[in-house]
Structure formats: structure tokens, C-alpha cells
Design a protein around this motif. Structure first.
Motif, short mmCIF file in Angstrom:
data_model
loop_
_atom_site.label_atom_id
_atom_site.label_comp_id
_atom_site.label_asym_id
_atom_site.label_seq_id
_atom_site.Cartn_x
_atom_site.Cartn_y
_atom_site.Cartn_z
N UNK A 196 0.80 -1.22 0.00
CA UNK A 196 0.00 0.00 0.00
C UNK A 196 0.84 1.28 0.00
N UNK A 197 1.90 1.40 0.83
CA UNK A 197 2.67 2.65 0.82
C UNK A 197 3.32 2.95 -0.53
N UNK A 198 3.75 1.92 -1.26
CA UNK A 198 4.35 2.17 -2.58
C UNK A 198 3.29 2.64 -3.57
N UNK A 199 2.10 2.08 -3.46
CA UNK A 199 1.01 2.50 -4.35
C UNK A 199 0.62 3.96 -4.11
N UNK A 200 0.91 4.47 -2.92
CA UNK A 200 0.52 5.84 -2.57
C UNK A 200 1.51 6.89 -3.05
N UNK A 201 2.66 6.48 -3.60
CA UNK A 201 3.62 7.45 -4.12
C UNK A 201 2.98 8.19 -5.29
N UNK A 202 2.95 9.51 -5.21
CA UNK A 202 2.27 10.34 -6.21
C UNK A 202 3.28 10.88 -7.22
N UNK A 203 3.20 10.46 -8.49
CA UNK A 203 4.15 10.96 -9.49
C UNK A 203 4.06 12.46 -9.72
N UNK A 204 2.94 13.05 -9.31
CA UNK A 204 2.77 14.50 -9.47
C UNK A 204 3.11 15.28 -8.21
N UNK A 205 3.54 14.58 -7.17
CA UNK A 205 3.90 15.25 -5.93
C UNK A 205 5.32 15.76 -5.95
N UNK A 206 5.78 16.31 -4.82
CA UNK A 206 7.16 16.76 -4.70
C UNK A 206 8.04 15.53 -4.51
N UNK A 207 8.95 15.26 -5.44
CA UNK A 207 9.70 14.00 -5.43
C UNK A 207 10.37 13.65 -4.10
N UNK A 234 9.82 14.73 -1.07
CA UNK A 234 8.86 14.49 0.02
C UNK A 234 8.09 13.20 -0.19
N UNK A 235 7.81 12.84 -1.44
CA UNK A 235 7.12 11.57 -1.71
C UNK A 235 7.98 10.39 -1.29
N UNK A 236 9.26 10.45 -1.62
CA UNK A 236 10.17 9.35 -1.27
C UNK A 236 10.37 9.28 0.24
N UNK A 237 10.56 10.43 0.88
CA UNK A 237 10.75 10.44 2.32
C UNK A 237 9.50 9.97 3.06
N UNK A 238 8.35 10.31 2.53
CA UNK A 238 7.10 9.83 3.14
C UNK A 238 7.02 8.30 3.02
N UNK A 239 7.46 7.77 1.90
CA UNK A 239 7.48 6.32 1.72
C UNK A 239 8.44 5.67 2.72
N UNK A 240 9.62 6.26 2.90
CA UNK A 240 10.59 5.74 3.86
C UNK A 240 9.97 5.71 5.27
N UNK A 257 17.52 12.31 2.51
CA UNK A 257 17.42 13.71 2.09
C UNK A 257 18.76 14.16 1.49
N UNK A 258 19.86 13.79 2.13
CA UNK A 258 21.19 14.16 1.61
C UNK A 258 21.49 13.42 0.31
N UNK A 259 21.09 12.16 0.24
CA UNK A 259 21.34 11.37 -0.98
C UNK A 259 20.61 11.92 -2.19
N UNK A 260 19.38 12.38 -1.99
CA UNK A 260 18.52 12.69 -3.12
C UNK A 260 18.39 14.17 -3.44
#
Length: 208
Positions: free
Chosen positions: A80-91, A93-99, A203-206
């Protein structure tokens, strides 16, 4: 309002049946997460559930049926969390929210994480079809999203597959190796420290 037919009534589990089925699945999750599939027995599950072995076999065909039921239910929750990644969101923040969501799941569902890890370590004999049919397409879609963000220079250049694998490793570690974490770290709230560390790390990596 039309009354339910006798056939519908007969096919619908009673509250006691629903309760017992849930009790068995919770007991099995506890046993499988500790013993693995090979080490678990129906007797252990019955004892954990406080039911007789024949009662267990009334609801399930056997140990493998229970295990597959748990895995099927787990896959929906786990992805479910991977499905919630929004391609139109802020990249970023989307990845950090997934983490952070994956880390939360390692805290909230440690038994489920260990169940999945044990199945994968055995070569995924009962969940292989899910990996091909469900997980692979979803990961491919997520990789495409990340690669598009990289191409647009919205996040730093990174291998999308290895980023995903790294996120899984650094978050699920806290569930799968909980005994080791607890033995080595004296923090009262390990997950709070992990949350701050992983946020800084990714955050530092990306960041560009």
C-alpha cells in the motif's frame, strides 16, 4: 428491503466463525514469525490460539493453507505505501514519506515483516506468483516514476531499483532484526532515532 436468501445466510460465516478464524490467523502469525514455515506446527498454532487441532482444521485445510492466507493478506498491506507514491507530488517528500511509512510498518507490524522475510529466505515457494504478478509491475511503475524525477533533475541521480532495495533494507531491519537492535541500542525510542537518521540519510542522498 429484500430479505437475504437461505443460501446467502448459509454461506455467510457466523460471528463465532469469524472470531475463530481471526484468532487462528493471529496465532499462526505469532508462530510463523518466530518459527518460520518449516519449524511451525499445527499443534503450536492450536495451542497459541487456545483451540483444538481439529478446530483449526475445520477452518483451514492445513498449515500451508493458513500460511498462504496470511501471505495473501500481507501483500495488500505491505504494498500500500508504494502505491501511494504520487508521481505529481514533490519527489523528495514523496520518497521520504514512503521511507517513514515503511519504518512505521516495521514498528506496527513486526510479525508480518518477519513472516514475509522468512518466506523470501526460503525462495518464496508460496508467494512467488505474487512477486511476478503483483510486486514486479508495481516496482517497475515506481522505478519509472523515480527515473522520470531524475531525468527532470528534481532529485539527484540514483539507481531507482537500488534505492528501493535500500529503503526496504534500512526500514525492515528494525522488525526483522529487532532482538539485535534491542541488544545493541539503549535508546528508549529506537524508531524515533531511526526516523531522524533515515530522513537525513535519504534527504542528503537525493537532494539536488
Amino acid at each position: 428491503m429484500p430479505r437475504p436468501s437461505a443460501e446467502d445466510t448459509a454461506s455467510k460465516p457466523s460471528r463465532i466463525q469469524q472470531r475463530n478464524r481471526a484468532l487462528i490467523l493471529d496465532a499462526a502469525l505469532e508462530v510463523f514469525s518466530k518459527q518460520g514455515f518449516r519449524g511451525a506446527t499445527l499443534d503450536q498454532i492450536a495451542e497459541q490460539a487456545g483451540l483444538s487441532k481439529p478446530n483449526i482444521l475445520y477452518y483451514f485445510e492445513g498449515k500451508e493453507d493458513i500460511h498462504v492466507t496470511l501471505l495473501n493478506r500481507l501483500m495488500d498491506e505491505w504494498l500500500a505505501p508504494m502505491r501511494e507514491i504520487d508521481p505529481n507530488g514533490q519527489p523528495l517528500e514523496e520518497i521520504l514519506r514512503y521511507v517513514q511509512r515503511k519504518l512505521e510498518m516495521s514498528r506496527e507490524y513486526p510479525r508480518e515483516s518477519r513472516l514475509f522475510a522468512n518466506e523470501i529466505l526460503q525462495g518464496a515457494p508460496r508467494i512467488g506468483s505474487h512477486l511476478d504478478r503483483t510486486l514486479k509491475p508495481l516496482v517497475n511503475d515506481t522505478v519509472k516514476i523515480i527515473e522520470d524525477w531524475v531525468a527532470q533533475k528534481r532529485i539527484a541521480k540514483v539507481d531507482a531499483h537500488h534505492l528501493i532495495f535500500s529503503i526496504w533494507a534500512t526500514t525492515q531491519h528494525y522488525a526483522d532484526f529487532d532482538a539485535q537492535v534491542q541488544a545493541l541500542v539503549s535508546e528508549s525510542n529506537v524508531h524515533a532515532g531511526a526516523r531522524d537518521f533515515l530522513d537525513t540519510l535519504y534527504r542528503r542522498l537525493l537532494s539536488v
